[in-house]
Scaffold this motif. Structure first.
Motif: not given
Length: 376
Positions: A180, A183, A189, A224, A227, A232
Motif C-alpha cells: 500500500t 501513494v 489521509e 481524490e 491518488w 487531500s
C-alpha cells in the motif's frame, strides 16, 4: 526511572535462561502478552526455535467457556505457538526471577474475527472492508472487547495491565505482504481512509446531524487528489461532527473497559492504556484526549515523542510511560536510550517501556543494559 519491557510468552517458555537475562537488563517489570494479534516473530536466543508464527489473533491462556457462553463473538485460542496456558507458564517463570508481571492485551485488532464475522469490520468511504479492524461502534464488538479486556487483563499474578488498541483501528496496519506504499499517506489521509461507514457508524453520524452518504462522498472527493500525487482536500464542514462522534465512541469504550477491569481486579491493580494525544489517530496507540483519558485510566503508555501533551493533566500518582524502540533493525535506537530517556523525563515521563526485549539482538540488549545502568 522505573523501566519495563515487552515480552511474548514464547520468548520465555522453553528457554530457562530468558527470565534471568531479562532481570539482568535492569528492568523492574515485564509486560507479557496475554491476548495478541497474528504475527511472525524472531526469537534470536531461544534454544528451540528462531521464528514463531502466530497464525491468528488469539488469547494466550485457556478462555473461560462459561464467561463466553451466549456471546456471538468470542476469543480464539492459540495454536502450538502458545499452547495451553502459555501466559501463565511464562508469567510464573518471570515472577520467580523477581520481575513484576503486567498483562498486555491487544483489543481492536483481529484479522480472524473479521474473516469469520465480516460484518464486524471497519468499512471505508469507498466500501472497502478492513478485516483486521473491528468497528468499535458496533454493540457486539464493544461487548466482546470489554469482556476480553477483563479476562485477558486480570490474569493470576498480574500486578496490572496495559490495554493496546482500546479505540479506533483503521487503515494503518501492516497487513500480510502489504503493498500500500505506492501513494504516500500522511496523518490526515490515513484518518480519512480510516473513517468507518458500517451501519453502526452511519447511524452515529446521523446522530450528529450528518448525512452519511454525503459524508462518504465528501471523503472520496477529499482523497481524490491524493491518488494523483496531491494533497487531500477539505471535508466541507463535516470535520467537527465526525470527530465528535468518533471521540465519544472511543471514550465510552475506554471508560467501559477500564471500569470492567477494575471491578474484577484486586486492589492496587494498575490499568494503563496505549495512547496517542491526538484524538483522530487510529491504531495500537489509540487517539485520546489527554485530559479525559487520565481521569479514566491510571496512566498511559505512549510513544516517547508524545509524552509532553499528557504531562499537564497528570496527577502525582499518574503513570506516563514513554515507549522506546530498542530493536535497531526495527528502527529503534538502544545506543541513545539513556539520553532519550532523560529528555522524556524532562517532558513528564515517569516510567520507560522498551519495545521489545524478545525481538532484540544481543548487541541491542547490551546497549539497553548499559543505558539502564547509567539511568540508575
Amino acid at each position: 526511572m522505573r523501566a519495563g519491557t515487552f515480552v511474548y510468552p514464547w520468548d520465555v517458555i522453553g528457554d530457562p535462561a530468558a527470565p534471568g537475562l531479562l532481570a539482568d537488563l535492569g528492568v523492574a517489570s515485564v509486560t507479557l502478552a496475554s491476548a495478541y494479534h497474528s504475527t511472525r516473530a524472531l526469537t534470536p536466543r531461544h534454544p528451540g526455535h528462531r521464528i514463531v508464527t502466530a497464525e491468528h489473533a488469539a488469547v494466550l491462556y485457556p478462555p473461560d467457556g462459561a464467561r463466553w457462553a451466549g456471546h456471538p463473538l468470542r476469543p480464539y485460542e492459540a495454536g502450538e505457538w502458545a499452547y495451553g496456558d502459555a501466559y501463565g507458564e511464562a508469567a510464573g517463570a518471570l515472577a520467580d526471577a523477581g520481575l513484576e508481571v503486567h498483562s498486555w492485551v491487544v483489543l481492536a485488532h483481529n484479522s480472524r474475527l473479521g474473516a469469520e464475522h465480516p460484518g464486524t469490520s471497519v468499512v471505508n468511504a469507498h466500501g472497502d472492508r478492513y478485516p483486521w479492524a473491528p468497528c468499535i461502534a458496533q454493540p457486539d464488538v464493544r461487548a466482546y472487547l470489554v469482556e476480553l479486556a477483563v479476562e485477558a487483563a486480570v490474569r493470576p499474578g498480574a500486578a496490572g495491565t496495559e490495554l493496546e488498541s482500546c479505540g479506533w483501528y483503521g487503515f494503518a496496519h501492516l497487513h500480510a505482504h502489504d503493498k500500500t506504499a505506492g501513494v504516500a499517506l500522511g496523518d490526515r489521509e490515513q484518518y480519512l481512509m480510516s473513517l468507518c461507514f458500517c451501519p453502526s457508524c452511519r447511524e452515529g453520524y446521523g446522530e450528529e446531524g450528518v448525512d452519511p452518504d454525503a459524508l462518504a462522498a465528501a471523503v472520496r472527493g477529499a482523497l481524490e487528489p491524493v491518488w494523483a500525487g496531491g494533497a487531500s482536500g477539505p471535508l466541507d464542514g463535516f470535520e467537527a461532527p465526525v470527530l465528535a462522534w468518533r471521540r465519544r465512541t472511543a471514550r465510552t469504550l475506554q471508560e467501559s473497559a477500564v471500569a470492567a477491569v477494575r471491578a474484577t481486579a484486586p486492589p492496587g491493580f494498575r490499568v494503563l492504556l496505549h495512547a496517542d494525544p491526538h484524538p483522530y489517530r487510529c491504531g495500537a496507540n489509540v487517539g485520546t484526549d489527554p485530559a479525559h483519558v487520565l481521569t479514566v485510566a491510571d496512566g498511559v503508555v505512549t510513544p516517547s515523542a508524545t509524552v509532553a501533551p499528557f504531562a499537564p493533566h497528570a496527577a502525582p500518582d499518574t503513570v506516563l510511560a514513554a515507549n522506546f524502540g530498542v530493536v535497531t533493525g526495527m528502527g529503534g535506537s538502544p545506543a541513545t536510550l539513556a539520553e532519550d530517556a532523560h529528555r522524556a523525563a524532562a517532558e513528564g515521563a515517569t516510567e520507560l517501556r522498551l519495545y521489545h526485549a524478545g525481538l532484540a539482538s544481543d548487541a541491542d540488549l547490551a546497549a539497553v543494559r548499559e543505558a539502564l545502568r547509567k539511568l540508575g
